[in-house]
Design an enzyme around this catalytic site. Structure first.
Site, PDB file in Angstrom:
ATOM      1  N   LYS A 173     -12.263  -0.151   8.887  1.00 20.52           N
ATOM      2  CA  LYS A 173     -12.981  -1.101   8.019  1.00 20.52           C
ATOM      3  C   LYS A 173     -13.806  -2.078   8.862  1.00 20.52           C
ATOM      4  O   LYS A 173     -14.969  -2.318   8.570  1.00 20.52           O
ATOM      5  CB  LYS A 173     -12.003  -1.898   7.144  1.00 20.52           C
ATOM      6  CG  LYS A 173     -10.733  -1.185   6.803  1.00 20.52           C
ATOM      7  CD  LYS A 173     -10.845  -0.288   5.593  1.00 20.52           C
ATOM      8  CE  LYS A 173      -9.563   0.506   5.425  1.00 20.52           C
ATOM      9  NZ  LYS A 173      -9.454   1.190   4.170  1.00 20.52           N
TER      10      LYS A 173
ATOM     11  N   TRP B 284       0.868  -1.189   0.000  1.00 17.85           N
ATOM     12  CA  TRP B 284       0.000   0.000   0.000  1.00 17.85           C
ATOM     13  C   TRP B 284       0.901   1.235   0.000  1.00 17.85           C
ATOM     14  O   TRP B 284       1.707   1.419   0.923  1.00 17.85           O
ATOM     15  CB  TRP B 284      -0.883  -0.049   1.257  1.00 17.85           C
ATOM     16  CG  TRP B 284      -1.842   1.077   1.397  1.00 17.85           C
ATOM     17  CD1 TRP B 284      -2.700   1.554   0.449  1.00 17.85           C
ATOM     18  CD2 TRP B 284      -2.069   1.872   2.568  1.00 17.85           C
ATOM     19  NE1 TRP B 284      -3.442   2.584   0.955  1.00 17.85           N
ATOM     20  CE2 TRP B 284      -3.080   2.804   2.249  1.00 17.85           C
ATOM     21  CE3 TRP B 284      -1.531   1.894   3.851  1.00 17.85           C
ATOM     22  CZ2 TRP B 284      -3.551   3.738   3.161  1.00 17.85           C
ATOM     23  CZ3 TRP B 284      -2.004   2.820   4.760  1.00 17.85           C
ATOM     24  CH2 TRP B 284      -3.006   3.732   4.423  1.00 17.85           C
TER      25      TRP B 284
ATOM     26  N   ASP C  79       0.647  -4.701  10.669  1.00 18.51           N
ATOM     27  CA  ASP C  79      -0.437  -3.742  10.449  1.00 18.51           C
ATOM     28  C   ASP C  79      -1.718  -4.547  10.176  1.00 18.51           C
ATOM     29  O   ASP C  79      -1.795  -5.301   9.212  1.00 18.51           O
ATOM     30  CB  ASP C  79      -0.065  -2.876   9.235  1.00 18.51           C
ATOM     31  CG  ASP C  79      -1.054  -1.758   8.996  1.00 18.51           C
ATOM     32  OD1 ASP C  79      -1.694  -1.310   9.964  1.00 18.51           O
ATOM     33  OD2 ASP C  79      -1.179  -1.315   7.829  1.00 18.51           O
TER      34      ASP C  79
HETATM   35  C1  LIG Z   1      -2.961  -1.880   5.240  1.00 17.73           C
HETATM   36  C2  LIG Z   1      -3.560  -0.606   5.734  1.00 17.73           C
HETATM   37  N1  LIG Z   1      -3.089  -0.077   6.859  1.00 17.73           N
HETATM   38  C3  LIG Z   1      -3.593   1.067   7.361  1.00 17.73           C
HETATM   39  C4  LIG Z   1      -4.617   1.729   6.735  1.00 17.73           C
HETATM   40  C5  LIG Z   1      -5.108   3.020   7.326  1.00 17.73           C
HETATM   41  O1  LIG Z   1      -6.352   2.902   7.871  1.00 17.73           O
HETATM   42  P1  LIG Z   1      -6.989   4.037   8.789  1.00 17.73           P
HETATM   43  O2  LIG Z   1      -6.002   5.148   8.895  1.00 17.73           O
HETATM   44  O3  LIG Z   1      -8.253   4.438   8.137  1.00 17.73           O
HETATM   45  O4  LIG Z   1      -7.221   3.379  10.103  1.00 17.73           O
HETATM   46  C6  LIG Z   1      -5.154   1.214   5.558  1.00 17.73           C
HETATM   47  C7  LIG Z   1      -6.225   1.925   4.869  1.00 17.73           C
HETATM   48  O5  LIG Z   1      -6.608   1.684   3.759  1.00 17.73           O
HETATM   49  C8  LIG Z   1      -4.615   0.004   5.046  1.00 17.73           C
HETATM   50  O6  LIG Z   1      -5.077  -0.551   3.927  1.00 17.73           O
END
Ligand SMILES: Cc1ncc(COP(=O)(O)O)c(C=O)c1O
Length: 412
Positions: A246, A130, A211
């Protein structure tokens, strides 16, 4: 000063969203943003979340400041959700945590904290990964190292390549792993590979950094974090980031966790907590409360937790069904093409085997938008969009075949 700022470069992810917003075609399809959509294209709010919000409103809770460590009840609940009730690190008080504005902020803060302690430490990230993760680490000043992860030609993990690359990690380097539903490939480590990666981390002295952004979207709430639990009970130190965006559908409320697991013999938890608190304060001062309060309310109220679990099960069932449907539709429109990887992979995303130029063609000709490297959000599609994607993919493949034939006949 600011009037001279004319040429700030466009981030590739942001620029896709700008092209999408500027596209006036009524049938444009957004397969980029990582949200779950229902059949009508809405991003639903879970009933458990609505009920929790109602209860919080009724209790008329204070809105006074918390510390930069945020809502610590939320931290305890989410640690337990990820690591399990009986995890030794929880019982032993070996976890120092903060509630952050989502996992994005947790990733950025973790990078800042680690780089502040050891400027030599590199972070190892999968290829592909990502894109924002690289940005967070680079901005903190960390060196980035890549390890092979996904072979896009074979649409499968490159396990041998990955382990080979990881053997070059040095003690104190960070090894970034996705707990489940790998973003962007949807290809997860098998239980054997979690064990093998754990062994390499122990041998090299690298610190796993897991993560977890999609717990419950793959195989199940507990099954999705089995690898994380294995790692957490096998290595002396570990970093963990968790997103509630999510799994609870509270994307814009911004709730996430940053946890640091210390070795059993460590006596410095209070110093680590102070360092974490200061790092967060210097980065953004305080986290918002609402998302964390909702998640904490759900996880501390048995009937709300049961409702949330049932709703998350339904989300997962829909994603599994969408994956099977997309596979069938793609194979029907592309005779001879094996799309079984889409059904096998987990969570929101899979990548189509097309180039960056072909991805731009998808936008200009078919108004279908995805993120690099051709990452499709399967969890955002309905049947019609699935068909449109399958047909666009068939057109791209036909153009490619025609171009190859033309260049072969020129060579002859
Ligand atoms: C692998 C991963 N980590 C972290 C995040 C960040 O998520 P958030 O900041 O919305 O909690 C995302 C969001 O798409 C993600 O795909």
């Amino acid at each position: 000063m600011l009037r001279n700022l004319n040429d700030h470069p466009n981030d590739p992810i942001e620029s896709m969203f700008v092209r999408l917003a500027n596209d006036t075609h009524p049938g444009k399809i957004d397969l980029g943003i990582g949200v779950f959509r229902d059949d009508s294209g809405n991003v639903p709010v879970m009933q458990a979340v609505r009920n929790a919000e109602g209860r919080l409103y009724e209790r008329n809770l204070s809105k006074t400041y918390r510390s930069p460590l945020g809502n610590l009840d939320y931290c305890r609940r989410v640690e337990t959700l990820v690591l399990g009730e009986d995890h030794a690190a929880l019982a032993g008080g070996r976890i120092v945590s903060a509630q952050t504005p989502g996992a994005g902020a947790a990733l950025r803060a973790a990078a800042e904290l680690v780089h502040g302690l050891s400027t030599d430490s590199a972070v190892w990230v999968s290829t592909p990964v990502w894109g924002h993760q690289i940005e967070f680490f680079e901005q903190a000043g960390m060196q980035i190292q890549s390890y092979r992860y996904y072979d896009s030609h074979r649409a499968s993990l490159d396990a041998a390549g990955m382990l080979d690359d990881l053997r070059s990690m040095r003690a104190g380097d960070l090894l970034l792993l996705h707990g489940c539903c790998h973003n962007p490939t949807g290809e997860d480590l098998t239980p054997d590979l979690w064990q093998a990666v754990t062994d390499v981390a122990v041998e090299t002295g690298a610190i796993p950094f897991v993560d977890v952004a999609y717990q419950g979207f793959g195989r199940g709430i507990d099954a999705d974090v089995a690898g994380v639990r294995l790692l957490a009970s096998s290595v002396p130190e570990m970093l963990l980031t968790v997103s509630s965006s999510k799994s609870f559908g509270v994307y814009r409320d911004r709730a996430g966790l940053l946890s640091i697991l210390l070795p059993p013999e460590a006596r410095n938890a209070e110093a680590v907590r102070r360092k974490l608190r200061d790092t967060l304060r210097q980065l953004y001062f305080m986290a918002p409360e609402q998302g964390a309060a909702i998640v904490n309310e759900i996880l501390s109220t048995p009937e709300l937790e049961a409702l949330w679990r049932a709703e998350l099960d339904a989300v997962r069932a829909r994603i599994i069904e969408l994956r099977a449907g997309l596979r069938t539709t793609i194979e029907a429109a592309n005779p001879g093409f094996d799309a079984s990887f889409i059904e096998r992979q987990q969570g929101m995303f899979s990548c189509l085997p097309i180039s960056a130029e072909e991805q731009l063609l998808m936008e200009s000709r078919f108004h279908i938008y995805m993120l690099p490297p051709a990452r499709v959000n399967v969890a955002a599609m309905n049947r019609e969009q699935s068909r449109a994607l399958a047909e666009a993919f068939a057109w791209i493949r036909a153009q490619r075949a025609a171009a190859t034939e033309a260049s072969l006949s020129r060579a002859v």
